[in-house]
Design a protein around this motif. Structure first.
Motif, PDB file in Angstrom:
ATOM      1  N   PRO A   1       0.701  -1.416  -0.156  1.00  0.00           N
ATOM      2  CA  PRO A   1      -0.085   0.178  -0.185  1.00  0.00           C
ATOM      3  C   PRO A   1       1.086   1.246  -0.012  1.00  0.00           C
ATOM      4  N   GLU A   2       0.346   2.356  -0.521  1.00  0.00           N
ATOM      5  CA  GLU A   2       1.019   3.569  -0.459  1.00  0.00           C
ATOM      6  C   GLU A   2       0.583   4.432   0.785  1.00  0.00           C
ATOM      7  N   ILE A   3       1.471   4.817   1.422  1.00  0.00           N
ATOM      8  CA  ILE A   3       1.101   5.516   2.902  1.00  0.00           C
ATOM      9  C   ILE A   3       1.687   6.797   2.902  1.00  0.00           C
ATOM     10  N   TYR A   4       0.652   7.594   3.398  1.00  0.00           N
ATOM     11  CA  TYR A   4       1.013   9.067   3.995  1.00  0.00           C
ATOM     12  C   TYR A   4       1.167   9.250   5.226  1.00  0.00           C
ATOM     13  N   VAL A   5       1.944   9.711   5.837  1.00  0.00           N
ATOM     14  CA  VAL A   5       1.802   9.800   7.269  1.00  0.00           C
ATOM     15  C   VAL A   5       1.985  11.328   7.690  1.00  0.00           C
ATOM     16  N   LEU A   6       1.164  11.807   8.577  1.00  0.00           N
ATOM     17  CA  LEU A   6       1.198  13.163   8.911  1.00  0.00           C
ATOM     18  C   LEU A   6       1.513  13.270  10.228  1.00  0.00           C
ATOM     19  N   CYS A   7       2.773  13.696  11.055  1.00  0.00           N
ATOM     20  CA  CYS A   7       2.739  13.375  12.385  1.00  0.00           C
ATOM     21  C   CYS A   7       3.006  14.953  13.003  1.00  0.00           C
ATOM     22  N   ASP A   8       2.388  14.903  14.090  1.00  0.00           N
ATOM     23  CA  ASP A   8       2.257  16.242  14.774  1.00  0.00           C
ATOM     24  C   ASP A   8       3.526  16.301  15.720  1.00  0.00           C
ATOM     25  N   VAL A   9       4.409  17.240  15.646  1.00  0.00           N
ATOM     26  CA  VAL A   9       5.414  17.390  16.442  1.00  0.00           C
ATOM     27  C   VAL A   9       5.405  18.623  17.579  1.00  0.00           C
ATOM     28  N   SER A  10       4.221  19.139  17.644  1.00  0.00           N
ATOM     29  CA  SER A  10       4.067  20.551  18.408  1.00  0.00           C
ATOM     30  C   SER A  10       4.302  20.010  19.777  1.00  0.00           C
ATOM     31  N   THR A  11       4.238  20.901  21.075  1.00  0.00           N
ATOM     32  CA  THR A  11       4.691  20.868  22.285  1.00  0.00           C
ATOM     33  C   THR A  11       3.584  20.054  23.056  1.00  0.00           C
ATOM     34  N   SER A  12       2.299  20.038  22.516  1.00  0.00           N
ATOM     35  CA  SER A  12       1.263  19.464  23.417  1.00  0.00           C
ATOM     36  C   SER A  12       1.289  17.786  23.132  1.00  0.00           C
ATOM     37  N   VAL A  13       2.079  17.400  22.383  1.00  0.00           N
ATOM     38  CA  VAL A  13       2.247  16.019  22.117  1.00  0.00           C
ATOM     39  C   VAL A  13       3.888  15.573  22.125  1.00  0.00           C
ATOM     40  N   THR A  14       4.529  16.263  22.826  1.00  0.00           N
ATOM     41  CA  THR A  14       6.075  16.081  22.907  1.00  0.00           C
ATOM     42  C   THR A  14       6.628  14.743  23.379  1.00  0.00           C
ATOM     43  N   SER A  15       5.630  14.315  24.326  1.00  0.00           N
ATOM     44  CA  SER A  15       6.010  12.949  24.972  1.00  0.00           C
ATOM     45  C   SER A  15       5.625  11.685  23.937  1.00  0.00           C
ATOM     46  N   ALA A  16       4.480  11.971  23.382  1.00  0.00           N
ATOM     47  CA  ALA A  16       4.265  11.097  22.330  1.00  0.00           C
ATOM     48  C   ALA A  16       4.726  11.234  21.180  1.00  0.00           C
ATOM     49  N   SER A  17       5.598  12.268  20.685  1.00  0.00           N
ATOM     50  CA  SER A  17       6.085  12.189  19.401  1.00  0.00           C
ATOM     51  C   SER A  17       7.320  11.660  19.170  1.00  0.00           C
ATOM     52  N   VAL A  18       8.034  11.304  20.184  1.00  0.00           N
ATOM     53  CA  VAL A  18       9.365  10.450  20.197  1.00  0.00           C
ATOM     54  C   VAL A  18       8.804   9.147  19.728  1.00  0.00           C
ATOM     55  N   PHE A  19       7.877   8.671  20.405  1.00  0.00           N
ATOM     56  CA  PHE A  19       7.158   7.293  20.115  1.00  0.00           C
ATOM     57  C   PHE A  19       6.592   7.599  18.560  1.00  0.00           C
TER      58      PHE A  19
END
Lengths: 285, 469
Positions: free
Chosen positions: B291-309
Motif C-alpha cells: 500500500p502507499e502510505i502518507y503519514v502526517l505527524c504532529d510534533v508540537s509541544t502538546s504531544v511532545t511525549s508522544a512524538s518520540v514514540f
C-alpha cells in the motif's frame, strides 16, 4: 550435557545446556532465537558431533517449497522408465513402478526422517520462509512423519533431534512455537565470551583477550545496525594474533575495526565513541 | 539460616506442585502470554527430567516450555518471581513461620558494620548470587533497626545502598584494598537492589501477615513510555515487535492470491531438460502490492511525549513500506521522507526532524486547518483509492478553525484514513480537542498502550481490498 558440548569446542550457557538436554530427553524440537552470530547454527553442529550423529541441514530461504525440503519425484528417471518400458506393459504396471521409492529424491527433511541412524536436523533461519512452509513443517515436527500421496505415510524410524533457528525477522506462527521448546540465545556475558575467545584463539595473551572482549562489549552497547557477533570477536582475536599486537589501543582499534563493524554508518559511530574512550584509559593503564 | 525462600516448594508439597504450576500458567495467561494446554503438558514433561532443587534449572526448564518469545520471556521472569515469591510467602504467613535470626544483628558494632560493608562490596564484585542474597538480609536487618525504616520500600532500598557506600563510580578516597574503590559493576548493583527490595517486601508481609495486592504487570510495565528520550529503549522494543508483526502480516496477505501466472519463457526453457515436454511449470513470482502510505505527524509541544514514540513508529514503517511519504507538522507541514530514507540511525533522524520542524513552526501552536490545505496542495495529484493516510496527533486546534471540510476531501480521495490519538478516549473532545469533527471521516484509534498500537497495526495491514469497498 555442558561438559559434553565443551568437549567438542562449544561453550554453552547454562540454559543452553539445559534446553539441549531436555530436547534429547523429550524428543521435542527446539526453537533457537537470538541475534545473528551468537552461535545458533554452531550449537546444532556441536550437538551433532557430541551425540555422534550426522547433521542434516535445511537452509531456509524465501520461496523454499516442499520439493526442495521434503522430497521430489525424479521426473527424468520416471520418463526414462516409461520410455524403456515402451509398448506392451499396461498403464497400471507402469504406474505402480514409477511411484516407488526408487524414484524418490529425498530432500533434507525426508533424509532426516528416513535415516537408519538417528540424526540431528537443523532447520536454519526458519523465519526466512513463508507461513505455508511452516504449516507444512508441523506434521514433520510433531509426529515425525511425512505423507506422500502416492506412497502413503513415511514414519520416522529413529527420533531425530531437531533445532530450528530464527533471526527474529518475523513472528513465527503460534502453532509452530507450540510444538517447540524455546531457547533464547543472547550475547554472552563478559567472562563467558572471554572463555570462548580463549578457546578459539589460545595463543592470544590473557590481557589482550580480556581487553578485546571489553571493547566488544562497549561496541555492542552502542545502538548499531549490526552489533559484532561472537564469530566476529573470534575473527578479530585471530586478526590481532596475526598482527602480533601487544595491547589494543586507539590506533590498533582504528586499523582493525573493519573486522567487527561492517556498516559505514556504524563505523563512524564506533570510531567516534569507542575510539575516544580507548584513548583515555590506555593512557592511564 | 532458614530455608531458601526462592527455592521451589519443598518435597512435602509434592501433591501441591502440579496445582502451583497450573496456577502459574493461569497467571501467565492473564498477562497475555499464550500458554496452551500442550505447553502445560510440556512443562510437566520437562519437570520429570530435571532436579527441582536447583532454582535456575527449574526456572529455565519452565521458561523453555512456557515462554515462546523474548517478549514472553520477559513477562515470564516477572510473573515467575512474583508468583513463587508470593506463594511461598503466603504459605509461610499461614503457618506462622517467622525468621528468628535477625534479632542477633541488632547490636552490631561499628567495626562489624564496616566488615559487612566490605563483604557486600566483595560479593557484588564477584557477582555471586547466593552470597548477595544472604548479605542483603543481613544489611536490612542491620540498618532498618538502627534507623527506623520509612515504610516505603523504594526509599529504604536507596537508603541502605547509600549507607553501605555502594556506588558504580570509582571512589578514590577509599583504601586500595577496598573493592569499592574502582566502582562496582552496575548490573551487580542493580541485582543487589532487587534482592533488597524483595527482602524488604518479605519482611513487610511478615509484619502485616498479609500480601500486598498483586499488581497486574500489564498496563503498568507495558504502557507506552510517555517520558522523553530516557525511555527510548522501551520504545524501540515496542517498535521492533511492530516491525516483526508487519513483516508477518505481509506474508499472510501474499497467501490470499492463490492463482499465479505461468511464466511461458521460463517454462519453455525448463522443458528443454525433459525433451521439450513442459513437465515443470514455472510461475511468475507473486509480488505483494504494497500500500502507499502518507503519514502526517504532529510534533508540537502538546504531544511532545508522544512524538518520540510516533517518530520511531514512522521509522519502523519506513523500513516496511517502500512507498511511503512522511510529513511532520506544527503550524505548517514539511516533508521528511528523504530524511527517513537516507538516515538509518534513529537518533540522527530525530535530530534532523527537530531541525526541520523548526521550519514548520512559527507560533508553536498546531494549526490543523492550514496543515490540511497545505497537505492537499502537495499530494492532491498522488492521492488515489489505494493510498492510506495516517494522522498522528491529538487534534487540539488551539481554538483555530479545524477545517474538517478539507480533511473530508483528503479522506475522500484516499482509500483509507486513520487517526492515531495519543490521548485516552476519555479526554477526547474536551477543551480544544476537535477529534469528533474528524472522526466522521476517518477511523480514529486511541494509542497509548502497546495493545492499542497492535489493534491499529492489525487494521493497517488488513488486505486493502476489503477496506476499499
Amino acid at each position: 550435557m555442558a561438559t559434553g558440548l565443551r568437549s567438542v569446542g562449544y561453550l554453552p550457557g547454562e540454559s543452553t545446556a539445559l534446553v539441549s538436554y531436555l530436547a534429547t530427553k523429550l524428543g521435542k524440537p527446539v526453537l533457537v532465537e537470538g541475534p545473528a552470530g551468537v552461535g545458533k547454527t554452531e550449537l546444532a553442529k556441536a550437538l551433532a558431533s557430541f551425540l555422534g550423529r550426522e547433521l542434516v541441514r535445511l537452509q531456509c530461504y524465501e520461496g523454499l517449497d516442499e520439493a526442495k525440503a521434503l522430497y521430489e519425484w525424479n521426473y527424468r528417471k520416471q520418463l526414462l522408465r516409461i520410455q524403456a518400458e515402451a509398448t506392451g506393459t499396461g498403464w497400471d504396471a507402469v504406474q505402480e513402478d514409477i511411484f516407488g521409492e526408487e524414484f524418490l529424491l529425498a530432500r533434507p527433511l525426508m533424509t532426516a526422517i528416513a535415516s537408519e541412524e538417528p540424526v540431528v536436523l537443523l532447520i536454519d533461519e526458519i523465519d526466512k520462509t513463508d507461513q505455508e512452509f511452516e504449516a507444512m513443517l508441523l506434521e514433520v515436527l510433531s509426529d515425525f512423519q511425512i505423507s506422500i500421496p502416492e506412497l502413503g505415510l513415511v514414519k520416522a524410524r529413529t527420533h531425530p533431534v531437531v533445532l530450528l533457528t530464527s533471526n527474529n525477522s518475523r513472528e513465527l506462527t503460534e502453532a509452530l512455537k507450540r510444538r517447540c521448546l524455546y531457547l533464547w540465545l543472547d550475547y554472552p556475558a563478559l567472562e563467558h565470551e572471554l572463555e570462548i575467545v580463549r578457546l578459539h584463539a589460545p595463543e592470544l595473551s590473557e590481557t589482550v583477550a580480556r581487553r578485546l572482549v571489553e571493547v566488544i562489549g562497549m561496541v555492542r552497547a552502542l545502538d548499531l545496525k549490526k552489533p559484532p557477533s561472537i564469530a566476529e570477536s573470534i575473527d578479530w582475536a585471530r586478526a590481532l594474533l596475526l598482527l602480533g599486537v601487544k595491547d589494543i589501543d586507539a590506533d590498533v582499534f582504528m586499523e582493525t575495526m573493519s573486522v567487527i563493524v561492517k556498516h559505514r554508518t556504524d563505523m563512524d559511530v564506533v570510531a567516534d565513541r569507542v575510539g575516544l574512550k580507548l584513548r583515555s584509559p590506555a593512557d592511564v593503564a | 539460616m532458614s530455608p531458601d525462600p526462592d527455592a521451589p516448594p519443598p518435597e512435602e508439597h509434592l501433591e501441591g506442585l502440579p496445582a502451583r504450576i497450573l496456577e502459574l500458567g493461569e497467571e501467565l495467561r492473564r498477562e497475555g502470554v499464550a500458554v496452551g494446554t500442550s505447553e502445560m503438558l510440556d512443562a510437566f514433561a520437562v519437570l520429570e527430567e530435571i532436579s527441582w532443587t536447583s532454582q535456575e534449572d527449574f526456572r529455565e526448564a519452565l521458561a523453555a516450555t512456557l515462554a515462546k518469545s523474548q517478549e514472553d520471556r520477559r513477562v515470564f521472569e516477572l510473573v515467575f518471581d512474583r508468583f513463587f515469591f508470593r506463594s511461598v510467602e503466603l504459605a509461610a504467613a499461614r503457618e506462622g513461620i517467622r525468621e528468628g535470626d535477625a534479632a542477633s544483628l541488632e547490636e552490631l558494632s561499628e567495626q562489624e558494620l564496616e566488615a559487612l560493608r566490605a563483604e557486600i562490596a566483595a560479593a557484588l564484585r564477584d557477582g555471586s548470587e547466593g552470597a548477595m542474597r544472604d548479605l542483603a538480609r543481613m544489611a536490612i536487618a542491620a540498618f532498618s533497626r538502627r534507623q527506623e525504616g520509612s515504610g516505603v520500600i523504594g526509599v529504604d532500598v536507596q537508603r541502605i545502598r547509600r549507607a553501605l557506600g555502594l556506588r558504580a563510580e570509582p571512589q578514590p578516597d577509599l583504601p586500595p584494598e577496598d573493592p569499592r574503590r574502582d566502582g562496582l559493576p552496575r548490573d551487580a548493583l542493580r541485582r543487589f537492589e532487587a534482592l533488597l527490595r524483595r527482602e524488604l517486601e518479605r519482611s513487610q508481609v511478615e509484619r502485616t501477615g498479609s500480601l500486598p495486592p498483586a499488581r497486574p504487570l500489564g498496563e503498568l510495565d507495558r504502557a507506552l513510555p510517555s517520558g522523553p528520550l530516557a525511555d527510548l529503549a522501551a520504545v524501540h522494543r515496542v517498535v521492533a515487535q511492530l516491525r516483526r508483526r508487519l513483516a508477518t502480516q505481509g506474508m499472510q496477505n501474499r497467501g490470499h492470491r492463490r492463482h499465479a501466472h505461468v511464466d511461458v519463457r521460463r517454462t519453455m526453457r525448463a522443458s528443454l531438460q525433459t525433451g521439450g515436454v513442459p513437465v515443470v511449470l514455472k510461475y511468475r513470482p507473486r509480488r505483494p502490492k504494497r500500500p502507499e502510505i502518507y503519514v502526517l505527524c504532529d510534533v508540537s509541544t502538546s504531544v511532545t511525549s508522544a512524538s518520540v514514540f510516533f517518530l520511531s513508529v514512522l521509522h519502523a514503517l519506513h523500513d516496511t513500506f517502500r512507498k511511503m511519504r512522511s510529513f511532520v507538522f506544527i503550524e505548517r507541514i514539511s516533508e521528511v521522507t528523504d530524511i527517513f530514507e537516507h538516515e538509518r540511525n534513529f537518533k540522527a533522524v530525530s535530530e534532523r526532524i527537530s531541525g526541520d520542524a523548526g521550519v514548520a513552526d512559527i507560533s508553536g501552536y498546531t494549526d490543523y486547518g492550514r496543515v490540511w490545505s497545505e497537505f492537499l496542495v502537495q499530494v492532491e495529484d498522488d492521492l488515489h483509492p489505494r493510498a492510506t493516510v495516517i494522522v498522528l496527533g491529538d487534534a487540539r486546534t488551539n481554538g483555530r478553525d479545524p477545517r474538517a471540510d478539507i480533511f473530508a476531501q483528503i479522506a475522500a480521495r484516499a482509500g483509507r484514513t486513520f487517526w492515531l490519538n495519543p490521548e485516552p478516549r476519555l479526554y477526547w473532545n474536551y477543551g480544544d480537542s476537535v477529534i469528533a469533527a474528524y472522526e466522521q471521516y476517518c477511523t480514529a484509534f486511541e494509542c497509548w498502550t502497546t495493545a492499542q498500537l497492535e489493534d491499529f497495526v492489525r487494521a493497517l495491514t488488513r488486505p486493502v481490498i476489503s477496506a476499499a469497498r
